[in-house]
Enzyme design. Structure first.
Site, PDB file in Angstrom:
ATOM      1  N   ARG A   1      69.557  -2.594  43.926  1.00 37.05           N
ATOM      2  CA  ARG A   1      70.499  -1.215  42.841  1.00 37.05           C
ATOM      3  C   ARG A   1      70.451   0.015  44.031  1.00 37.05           C
ATOM      4  NH1 ARG A   1      66.520  -3.263  40.073  1.00 37.05           N
ATOM      5  NH2 ARG A   1      66.965  -5.160  38.492  1.00 37.05           N
TER       6      ARG A   1
ATOM      7  N   LYS B   1      82.622   8.506  45.877  1.00 37.28           N
ATOM      8  CA  LYS B   1      83.138   6.475  44.915  1.00 37.28           C
ATOM      9  C   LYS B   1      82.973   6.013  46.623  1.00 37.28           C
ATOM     10  CE  LYS B   1      87.557   8.523  42.906  1.00 37.28           C
ATOM     11  NZ  LYS B   1      89.148   8.124  42.056  1.00 37.28           N
TER      12      LYS B   1
ATOM     13  N   GLU C   1      97.588  12.687  52.963  1.00 35.36           N
ATOM     14  CA  GLU C   1      96.301  13.162  52.625  1.00 35.36           C
ATOM     15  C   GLU C   1      95.951  14.967  52.647  1.00 35.36           C
ATOM     16  OE1 GLU C   1      95.480  11.415  49.882  1.00 35.36           O
ATOM     17  OE2 GLU C   1      95.334   9.958  49.997  1.00 35.36           O
TER      18      GLU C   1
ATOM     19  N   LYS D   1      87.966  19.418  49.053  1.00 34.48           N
ATOM     20  CA  LYS D   1      87.834  18.486  48.317  1.00 34.48           C
ATOM     21  C   LYS D   1      86.298  18.150  48.041  1.00 34.48           C
ATOM     22  CE  LYS D   1      87.383  13.485  47.781  1.00 34.48           C
ATOM     23  NZ  LYS D   1      87.718  11.927  48.223  1.00 34.48           N
TER      24      LYS D   1
ATOM     25  N   GLU E   1      85.750  12.655  37.617  1.00 33.32           N
ATOM     26  CA  GLU E   1      86.517  12.191  37.429  1.00 33.32           C
ATOM     27  C   GLU E   1      86.851  12.797  36.139  1.00 33.32           C
ATOM     28  OE1 GLU E   1      90.221   9.916  39.403  1.00 33.32           O
ATOM     29  OE2 GLU E   1      88.233   9.585  39.625  1.00 33.32           O
TER      30      GLU E   1
ATOM     31  N   ARG F   1      89.315  16.919  38.877  1.00 29.93           N
ATOM     32  CA  ARG F   1      89.414  15.896  40.746  1.00 29.93           C
ATOM     33  C   ARG F   1      90.503  14.946  39.932  1.00 29.93           C
ATOM     34  NH1 ARG F   1      84.518  11.965  43.166  1.00 29.93           N
ATOM     35  NH2 ARG F   1      86.049  10.998  44.627  1.00 29.93           N
TER      36      ARG F   1
ATOM     37  N   ASN G   1      95.114  12.798  42.444  1.00 26.04           N
ATOM     38  CA  ASN G   1      96.080  12.260  42.260  1.00 26.04           C
ATOM     39  C   ASN G   1      97.106  13.131  42.525  1.00 26.04           C
ATOM     40  OD1 ASN G   1      93.916  10.193  41.964  1.00 26.04           O
ATOM     41  ND2 ASN G   1      93.234  10.715  39.592  1.00 26.04           N
TER      42      ASN G   1
ATOM     43  N   HIS H   1      99.573  10.094  43.879  1.00 26.37           N
ATOM     44  CA  HIS H   1      99.388   8.942  43.621  1.00 26.37           C
ATOM     45  C   HIS H   1      99.903   8.417  43.060  1.00 26.37           C
ATOM     46  CE1 HIS H   1      96.760  10.046  46.804  1.00 26.37           C
ATOM     47  NE2 HIS H   1      96.441   9.033  46.899  1.00 26.37           N
TER      48      HIS H   1
ATOM     49  N   HIS I   1     100.859   5.124  44.022  1.00 26.37           N
ATOM     50  CA  HIS I   1     100.774   3.648  43.657  1.00 26.37           C
ATOM     51  C   HIS I   1     101.285   3.011  43.527  1.00 26.37           C
ATOM     52  CE1 HIS I   1      96.116   5.759  43.301  1.00 26.37           C
ATOM     53  NE2 HIS I   1      96.304   4.832  44.514  1.00 26.37           N
TER      54      HIS I   1
ATOM     55  N   HIS J   1      99.748   3.721  52.411  1.00 21.65           N
ATOM     56  CA  HIS J   1      98.972   4.293  51.044  1.00 21.65           C
ATOM     57  C   HIS J   1      99.645   5.696  51.689  1.00 21.65           C
ATOM     58  CE1 HIS J   1      97.143   6.012  48.256  1.00 21.65           C
ATOM     59  NE2 HIS J   1      96.309   6.583  48.995  1.00 21.65           N
TER      60      HIS J   1
HETATM   61  N1  LIG Z   1      86.366   6.060  48.448  1.00 17.25           N
HETATM   62  C1  LIG Z   1      87.609   6.972  48.580  1.00 17.25           C
HETATM   63  O1  LIG Z   1      87.769   7.858  47.529  1.00 17.25           O
HETATM   64  C2  LIG Z   1      89.052   6.872  48.750  1.00 17.25           C
HETATM   65  C3  LIG Z   1      90.289   7.522  49.146  1.00 17.25           C
HETATM   66  C4  LIG Z   1      90.974   6.876  49.554  1.00 17.25           C
HETATM   67  C5  LIG Z   1      90.867   5.991  50.458  1.00 17.25           C
HETATM   68  N2  LIG Z   1      90.268   5.385  50.133  1.00 17.25           N
HETATM   69  C6  LIG Z   1      90.751   3.322  50.856  1.00 17.25           C
HETATM   70  O2  LIG Z   1      90.549   3.674  52.532  1.00 17.25           O
HETATM   71  C7  LIG Z   1      91.214   2.648  52.506  1.00 17.25           C
HETATM   72  C8  LIG Z   1      91.936   2.940  53.767  1.00 17.25           C
HETATM   73  O3  LIG Z   1      91.268   3.454  54.737  1.00 17.25           O
HETATM   74  P1  LIG Z   1      92.410   4.144  56.070  1.00 17.25           P
HETATM   75  O4  LIG Z   1      93.211   4.567  56.045  1.00 17.25           O
HETATM   76  O5  LIG Z   1      91.346   5.086  57.212  1.00 17.25           O
HETATM   77  O6  LIG Z   1      91.865   1.952  57.234  1.00 17.25           O
HETATM   78  P2  LIG Z   1      91.094   1.920  57.670  1.00 17.25           P
HETATM   79  O7  LIG Z   1      89.613   1.497  57.425  1.00 17.25           O
HETATM   80  O8  LIG Z   1      91.288  -0.131  57.512  1.00 17.25           O
HETATM   81  O9  LIG Z   1      91.407   1.909  58.708  1.00 17.25           O
HETATM   82  C9  LIG Z   1      92.527   1.872  59.701  1.00 17.25           C
HETATM   83  C10 LIG Z   1      93.030   1.144  60.712  1.00 17.25           C
HETATM   84  O10 LIG Z   1      92.501   1.927  62.151  1.00 17.25           O
HETATM   85  C11 LIG Z   1      91.581   1.447  62.882  1.00 17.25           C
HETATM   86  N3  LIG Z   1      90.601   2.311  63.369  1.00 17.25           N
HETATM   87  C12 LIG Z   1      89.445   3.410  62.778  1.00 17.25           C
HETATM   88  N4  LIG Z   1      89.552   3.812  63.645  1.00 17.25           N
HETATM   89  C13 LIG Z   1      89.499   4.058  64.653  1.00 17.25           C
HETATM   90  C14 LIG Z   1      90.172   4.678  66.105  1.00 17.25           C
HETATM   91  N5  LIG Z   1      89.211   5.875  65.971  1.00 17.25           N
HETATM   92  N6  LIG Z   1      90.341   4.937  66.734  1.00 17.25           N
HETATM   93  C15 LIG Z   1      91.562   3.820  66.639  1.00 17.25           C
HETATM   94  N7  LIG Z   1      91.468   2.382  65.668  1.00 17.25           N
HETATM   95  C16 LIG Z   1      90.733   2.863  64.437  1.00 17.25           C
HETATM   96  C17 LIG Z   1      90.189   0.491  62.060  1.00 17.25           C
HETATM   97  O11 LIG Z   1      89.757  -0.638  62.697  1.00 17.25           O
HETATM   98  C18 LIG Z   1      91.787  -0.435  60.843  1.00 17.25           C
HETATM   99  O12 LIG Z   1      92.228  -0.860  61.764  1.00 17.25           O
HETATM  100  C19 LIG Z   1      92.034   1.957  51.705  1.00 17.25           C
HETATM  101  O13 LIG Z   1      90.807   0.608  51.502  1.00 17.25           O
HETATM  102  C20 LIG Z   1      91.382   2.488  50.395  1.00 17.25           C
HETATM  103  O14 LIG Z   1      91.593   2.438  48.848  1.00 17.25           O
HETATM  104  C21 LIG Z   1      89.327   5.346  48.948  1.00 17.25           C
HETATM  105 ZN   LIG Z   2      95.170   8.621  49.239  1.00 17.99          ZN
END
Ligand SMILES: NC(=O)c1ccc[n+]([C@@H]2O[C@H](COP(=O)([O-])OP(=O)(O)OC[C@H]3O[C@@H](n4cnc5c(N)ncnc54)[C@H](O)[C@@H]3O)[C@@H](O)[C@H]2O)c1
Ligand SMILES: [Zn+2]
Length: 364
Positions: free
Chosen positions: A125, A147, A189, A231, A241, A245, A249, A252, A256, A268
């Site tokens: 939990r 999130k 972003e 943020k 949200e 918040r 979006n 988005h 999306h 994205h």
């Molecule tokens: N929780 C939230 O509020 C929130 C907000 C926006 C996005 N997200 C989520 O985030 C995800 C996308 O995250 P992302 O864009 O970081 O993608 P990701 O985590 O897939 O990373 C992208 C790629 O970069 C590589 N990588 C990471 N750090 C590196 C570095 N320093 N040097 C070289 N390579 C590196 C990773 O191995 C991966 O292949 C999505 O699933 C999305 O839904 C969540």
């Molecule tokens: Zn986004």
């Protein structure tokens, strides 16, 4: 120099945590984690790419700082945000003997942060975790706000929770190895949050844009800190949200839909960029946004290497239906966050169909 930003969470029970930002932060993490969680077992969750680049080094220095540390590696990429991966991590941790004092360190991009955070939210939990975001997107967006979650066959991020980290450690020097496409994703972003909330910051991005490379850590630290501060201010006032918040979006709703209609072939950040411009065209057409502000937004996104047009070959039917099931829609009507001017937006705007149809195809 380390920039520290506090995230205040007023409700339901007041809490706070800090986001520490510096080039070279990684070296300081073991000392800080050891001080915050003395004699606790650490579960370092990362993907295989980041493990190779930074994870092994962090593991070694955690052990050297006296922390009993187990490394858990997941495959890189969105496919890891899956119940199968979560279950495998949970099973492994339970078998190895986890207790409520265990701490997860999530080292990686948004995929690692969302997945490891979701494990932390659900195991026993909820156990403590810290975020060490390594992509620009994760540093400015996903690591702050609490999130966490994974994907479902029926859609992205449908299974999740709010679970805030105990701390966030951001090392902007890690961005030097980030592929250019991933850097652009994060820039979308950054530009979004500036456009949505801070006209001064937007102007600063315009001024610096040419020199915004991923190898200038000093500048990046400043930029990431500014985005995180914005943020943090928003999620601190509106953790779940409700209204405020929603400004996050911006871009988005259409973004999306573009992403989904492309079968996630469009990244994205690219989709958000397209969405920012398409939604701002709607705002202009409705007389809400001055055309000059739309032009500036489009110019900044383009000079960051981001696309601003809905691709001609995008499947219009899928696009229209994706728009209708967007999480932000109410009563089947698309509700938008629209810009009023750079730095200021309005949430919950219902767009009359003629304005919508002009940008989304007739089905919408
Ligand atoms: N929780 C939230 O509020 C929130 C907000 C926006 C996005 N997200 C989520 O985030 C995800 C996308 O995250 P992302 O864009 O970081 O993608 P990701 O985590 O897939 O990373 C992208 C790629 O970069 C590589 N990588 C990471 N750090 C590196 C570095 N320093 N040097 C070289 N390579 C590196 C990773 O191995 C991966 O292949 C999505 O699933 C999305 O839904 C969540
Ligand atoms: Zn986004």
């Amino acid at each position: 120099v380390i920039t520290s930003i506090e995230v205040h969470l007023p409700s339901p029970s007041p809490r706070r945590y800090r986001v520490h930002i510096a080039a070279g932060m990684l070296d300081d993490i073991p000392r800080r984690v050891a001080a915050m969680f003395p004699a606790r077992r650490i579960w370092l969750i990362t993907d295989s790419t980041v493990l190779r680049l930074y994870g092994r080094k962090l593991h070694r220095s955690l052990v050297r700082a006296g922390m009993d540390t187990v490394v858990l590696e997941i495959p890189p990429g969105e496919a890891s945000k899956h119940e199968r991966v979560v279950r495998a991590i949970q099973t492994h941790m339970l078998e190895q003997g986890i207790d409520r004092d265990s701490v997860i360190v999530a080292l990686g991009g948004g995929v690692v942060g969302d997945t490891a955070g979701f494990v932390a939210a659900t195991l026993l939990r909820g156990i403590a975790y810290v975020q060490v975001p390594t992509t620009l997107l994760a540093q400015v967006d996903s690591s702050v706000g609490g999130k966490v979650g994974i994907n479902h066959r029926l859609g992205k991020n449908l299974i999740g929770a709010f679970h805030h980290p105990a701390a966030v450690y951001i090392d902007t020097a890690l961005l030097s190895t980030l592929p250019a496409a991933e850097f652009r994703n994060g820039m979308a972003e950054v530009i979004k949050i500036a456009a949505a909330t801070d006209r001064e910051f937007f102007r600063e991005l315009e001024r610096r844009n040419r020199r915004l490379t991923r190898t200038a850590p000093g500048m990046l630290t400043h930029l990431v800190a500014r985005a995180v501060r914005l943020k943090a201010g928003i999620v601190g006032r509106d953790e779940r949200e409700q209204a405020l918040r929603k400004v996050l979006n911006l871009g988005h709703t259409i973004g999306h839909a573009v992403e989904a209609a492309s079968g996630f072939g469009i990244q994205h950040g690219e989709a958000v960029s397209i969405g920012l411009v398409a939604e701002s065209r709607i705002a202009c057409a409705m007389g809400m946004l001055p055309p000059a502000d739309l032009a500036r937004l489009s110019r900044l996104l383009r000079s960051a290497g981001l696309p601003v047009q809905i691709p001609r070959k995008l499947d219009r039917k899928r696009f229209a239906s994706a728009l209708a099931v967007d999480k932000k829609s109410a009563l089947g009507m698309a509700r938008f966050v629209l810009l009023r001017r750079l730095g200021q937006c309005v949430v919950g705007v219902s767009v009359p169909t003629p304005f919508l149809a002009a940008f989304t195809g007739d089905e919408a």
